[in-house]
Scaffold this motif. Structure first.
Motif, PDB file in Angstrom:
ATOM      1  N   GLU A  18       0.842  -1.199   0.000  1.00  0.00           N
ATOM      2  CA  GLU A  18       0.000   0.000   0.000  1.00  0.00           C
ATOM      3  C   GLU A  18       0.871   1.240   0.000  1.00  0.00           C
ATOM      4  N   GLY A  19       0.412   2.261  -0.659  1.00  0.00           N
ATOM      5  CA  GLY A  19       1.135   3.527  -0.671  1.00  0.00           C
ATOM      6  C   GLY A  19       0.188   4.678  -0.939  1.00  0.00           C
ATOM      7  N   THR A  20       0.575   5.859  -0.517  1.00  0.00           N
ATOM      8  CA  THR A  20      -0.266   7.041  -0.723  1.00  0.00           C
ATOM      9  C   THR A  20       0.553   8.186  -1.304  1.00  0.00           C
ATOM     10  N   VAL A  21      -0.132   9.026  -2.044  1.00  0.00           N
ATOM     11  CA  VAL A  21       0.427  10.280  -2.553  1.00  0.00           C
ATOM     12  C   VAL A  21      -0.555  11.384  -2.206  1.00  0.00           C
ATOM     13  N   GLU A  22      -0.098  12.373  -1.463  1.00  0.00           N
ATOM     14  CA  GLU A  22      -0.902  13.563  -1.194  1.00  0.00           C
ATOM     15  C   GLU A  22      -0.345  14.684  -2.060  1.00  0.00           C
ATOM     16  N   VAL A  70      -6.635   1.701  -7.217  1.00  0.00           N
ATOM     17  CA  VAL A  70      -6.251   3.086  -6.946  1.00  0.00           C
ATOM     18  C   VAL A  70      -7.503   3.812  -6.482  1.00  0.00           C
ATOM     19  N   GLU A  71      -7.420   4.450  -5.314  1.00  0.00           N
ATOM     20  CA  GLU A  71      -8.522   5.250  -4.789  1.00  0.00           C
ATOM     21  C   GLU A  71      -8.143   6.729  -4.849  1.00  0.00           C
ATOM     22  N   PHE A  72      -9.164   7.556  -5.141  1.00  0.00           N
ATOM     23  CA  PHE A  72      -8.961   9.005  -5.222  1.00  0.00           C
ATOM     24  C   PHE A  72      -9.831   9.669  -4.169  1.00  0.00           C
ATOM     25  N   GLN A  73      -9.231  10.593  -3.371  1.00  0.00           N
ATOM     26  CA  GLN A  73      -9.972  11.326  -2.350  1.00  0.00           C
ATOM     27  C   GLN A  73      -9.603  12.808  -2.391  1.00  0.00           C
ATOM     28  N   ARG A 105      -5.712  12.992  -2.698  1.00  0.00           N
ATOM     29  CA  ARG A 105      -4.861  11.883  -2.251  1.00  0.00           C
ATOM     30  C   ARG A 105      -5.160  10.661  -3.104  1.00  0.00           C
ATOM     31  N   LEU A 106      -4.098   9.999  -3.512  1.00  0.00           N
ATOM     32  CA  LEU A 106      -4.201   8.710  -4.193  1.00  0.00           C
ATOM     33  C   LEU A 106      -3.737   7.619  -3.245  1.00  0.00           C
ATOM     34  N   ARG A 107      -4.503   6.543  -3.195  1.00  0.00           N
ATOM     35  CA  ARG A 107      -4.108   5.391  -2.389  1.00  0.00           C
ATOM     36  C   ARG A 107      -3.957   4.188  -3.331  1.00  0.00           C
ATOM     37  N   LEU A 108      -2.699   3.745  -3.497  1.00  0.00           N
ATOM     38  CA  LEU A 108      -2.410   2.588  -4.341  1.00  0.00           C
ATOM     39  C   LEU A 108      -2.317   1.358  -3.454  1.00  0.00           C
ATOM     40  N   SER A 109      -2.893   0.233  -3.909  1.00  0.00           N
ATOM     41  CA  SER A 109      -2.849  -0.978  -3.096  1.00  0.00           C
ATOM     42  C   SER A 109      -2.747  -2.198  -3.998  1.00  0.00           C
TER      43      SER A 109
END
Length: 702
Positions: free
Chosen positions: A369-373, A400-403, A440-444
């Motif tokens: 898992e990783g995130t990019v803000e 990939v989740e987008f918030q 924010r992107l959350r890659l998993s």
């Protein structure tokens, strides 16, 4: 009537509307202002899951200056500004001891013991595994930046009062191998594989090689930087980490704190670079940065890792042919300010971070898992945040989740909104208008080795149009005229009231604006600004106390306004000014705001003089008269015996404060040149009336 010497004709056509920006994140520099955790940013701007990184230790001191393996899977560390030493072993950090002197910038392990070089002492100390400290050798260097072990000897690279110096030390003795007086110090040291040493210097940023044969020192390269901080050798090629301005920060013991959210700035000169010197000594710049500085280099798993500050990013430069297609990438970010050292730890890599002082373990295994803000997006000054579109590849088992979130402070804090639930590509976030926003992107991944790939993120928003903001309208004295150039029949300044003269500068005011005087003129200055920096136009009405408003202008473009009051009846009025951003705002989004001035008087009628008489009294002449104005209070009065020289006088009660004033003045007889006396009065609007009286008679009413 207005006074303007030129007017621009109205032209139908397309005008620039309020900004509706779009931010596209697709290239490497687009992501530089972002916070990343567990996400790899490739040179092509693609995002993937990164090698796994986890924190394994912390120190109370802010900065770890040096680290060296203990030979048993642990690490010796120097930290803080007062010579403190620590031992990381068994997953824990324990105090080891302390040496006198200043900061310890260099460590080496000789057998089971630790060799320590505190600044300012000109000594090396030997520290046992139990923390006992004993002198090892006196050395010529006052500051040591790098230590290495050669058999039973220690090689120290640093600086002395005479310049850069390389010293060989054994227990109880030392000798100088080479020196370079033109440089401040040798700042980097690594073996050349042939019994000699590669050196980096501070001053001109030289790369040098010291050879045992003849104690020869040769310069391999003069980098375009101040210093060479790190060196690494792989497959016969030398890799050089060069910086500007790093050594002075080290010397103070105060490395910079972690940088916040930054934009890529390609206009700034490079702060650092990684340069490869091949076997033929041909240099090639592999990587450079205007934001980061190089602290450490190491070769690991077929790549050159670069530890940087002040965002503690780990850059990867692939070795061999892979470099042609994927020249560099950000593989991790520690979350500290600096990544200052690398040490092998089995198949993994121990990474040292500072500000705060931490130890991290980097693994070849991929994070799950990783995130990019993203960097902070800004409204001007507020924005309606629109849809975002995500272009990503998500193999089976990946996602990939987008918030989105918004706030009113430039750095996210507790006042910001919470992250929205995950949004689909193209879905509008349900958020109120705000000054700042961030996504924010959350890659998993649930499959080992599989990773999603983010190609592009595009975010849309519109700057919220805000109405013009008024500070006020300044009412100028009667007669003052403001134009772009002087009116052709300007009467000059000699007859202008003194208080008005002070407002007429010799040169232009506010660019090409010109101030002059004309009887019956009335001017105003608009103090108004638009939060969106839109161009403004003004609708202007004159509001009498009684009667209907009068339009003066409907699309005035200047922030000053003058009109001729002569066609307007005497009385009390207000000016109503409505500012509109219509010239540059969208037609259906234009906004207005209105300001009404305080009342002001328009008065064209001069005062009347009555009951005027002049009679002899002793050695003088007693002059009596009454002055009256229908609209405004009186302002001044004067008498003259010849019409050229005037004496100012005040009313009986000494104050000009009403429309009717009574005057009773005794004039010395010797100041008169005959039997005729002139009287002059003026009202607040500058209207004057004059009357004459002969000694012993009453003057005519006026």
């Amino acid at each position: 009537m207005r006074w303007m010497t030129f007017l621009l004709p109205a032209v139908m056509g397309v005008t620039a509307l309020a900004d509706q920006p779009t931010a596209t994140f697709s290239g490497f520099n687009d992501w530089l202002g972002s916070e990343t955790h567990g996400v790899r940013i490739g040179a092509d701007g693609r995002l993937r899951l990164a090698p796994n990184l986890r924190r394994v230790g912390q120190l109370p001191e802010g900065v770890i200056w040096a680290a060296v393996p203990d030979g048993s899977g642990g690490t010796y560390l120097s930290a803080g500004t007062d010579g403190k030493l620590f031992h990381y072993t068994g997953g824990q950090v324990k105090p080891l001891g302390q040496v006198k002197g200043g900061i310890v910038f260099a460590l080496a392990r000789l057998g089971q013991d630790l060799i320590v070089a505190p600044t300012g002492e000109g000594k090396l100390f030997r520290v046992s595994p139990t923390g006992d400290v004993k002198p090892f050798a006196d050395i010529e260097a006052r500051i040591v930046w790098a230590l290495a072990v050669e058999g039973d000897a220690v090689i120290a690279a640093g600086g002395s009062e005479k310049g850069a110096v390389l010293v060989q030390a054994r227990s109880g003795s030392s000798r100088r191998l080479t020196e370079l007086a033109d440089e401040t110090a040798f700042t980097a040291l690594t073996p050349d594989g042939q019994g000699g040493w590669y050196l980096g210097s501070h001053g001109r940023g030289l790369v040098l090689r010291y050879s045992r044969q003849g104690d020869r020192l040769e310069t391999l390269m003069d980098t375009p930087f101040e210093e060479v901080r790190a060196l690494a050798v792989a497959e016969g090629q030398l890799y050089i980490g060069a910086d500007n301005g790093l050594t002075p920060k080290f010397s103070t013991g105060q490395l910079e704190r972690r940088e916040g959210y930054l934009q890529a700035d390609t206009a700034v000169a490079a702060r650092s670079a990684v340069i490869r010197l091949d076997k033929d000594r041909v240099p090639e710049t592999l990587w450079q940065s205007a934001q980061s500085q190089v602290y450490a280099l190491t070769v690991w798993k077929g790549q050159l890792l670069v530890g940087t500050g002040n965002r503690s990013r780990l850059f990867s430069l692939p070795l061999g042919k892979a470099h042609d297609t994927d020249p560099f990438a950000v593989v991790q970010e520690l979350g500290t300010a600096q990544a200052t050292a690398f040490l092998p730890s089995g198949g993994d890599l121990l990474v040292v971070g500072s500000n705060p002082a931490e130890l991290h373990l980097l693994s070849e295994a991929q994070a799950t898992e990783g995130t990019v803000e993203s960097r902070i997006l800004k409204g001007a000054p507020l924005a309606d945040w629109g849809r975002a579109y995500l272009d990503a590849e998500t193999p089976t088992g990946t996602n990939v989740e987008f918030q989105f979130r918004t706030g009113s402070t430039e750095t996210p804090d507790a006042t910001w909104s919470t992250w929205t639930p995950p949004l689909r590509s193209g879905e509008r976030p349900a958020l109120p208008p705000s000054r700042f926003a961030q996504f924010r992107l959350r890659l998993s991944s649930t499959r080992g080795g599989a990773t999603p790939t983010v190609e592009t993120v595009t975010v849309h928003w519109a700057h919220r149009n805000l109405a013009p903001v008024w500070e006020g309208v300044d009412i100028m004295p009667p007669g003052l005229v403001i134009t772009r150039t002087a009116p052709p029949d300007d009467i000059g300044i000699e007859r202008v009231p003194l208080e008005t003269q002070k407002l007429i500068p010799a040169l232009g005011y506010m660019g090409a604006e010109k101030r002059s005087f004309r009887r019956g003129g009335q001017s105003f200055i608009f103090r108004v600004n638009d939060p969106n920096a839109d161009a403004l136009q003004f609708a202007i009405r004159l509001l009498p106390d009684r009667g209907a408003p009068m339009w003066l202008e409907k699309a005035w473009k200047e922030k000053f306004f003058s009109f001729d009051t002569l066609p307007v009846p005497d009385g009390r009025y207000r000016l109503e000014v409505t500012a509109s951003d219509a010239p540059t705002a969208a037609f259906n989004a234009a906004l207005t705001s209105t300001w009404r001035t305080a009342p002001f008087i328009i008065d064209h009628t001069p005062p009347a003089i009555s009951e005027l008489s002049a009679v002899s009294e002793g050695e003088g002449v007693r002059l009596r008269f009454v002055a009256r104005d229908e609209t405004s209070t009186l302002k001044e009065a004067a008498i003259s015996a010849d019409g050229e020289h005037w004496l100012q006088i005040v009313p009986e009660d000494r104050v000009f404060d009403q429309k009717d004033e009574r005057f009773d003045v005794v004039v010395p007889r010797d100041s008169m040149r005959g039997d005729r006396i002139l009287v002059k009065v003026a009202d607040q609007s500058g209207n004057e009336q004059t009357a004459a009286v002969t000694l012993g008679a009453a003057g005519a009413k006026r």
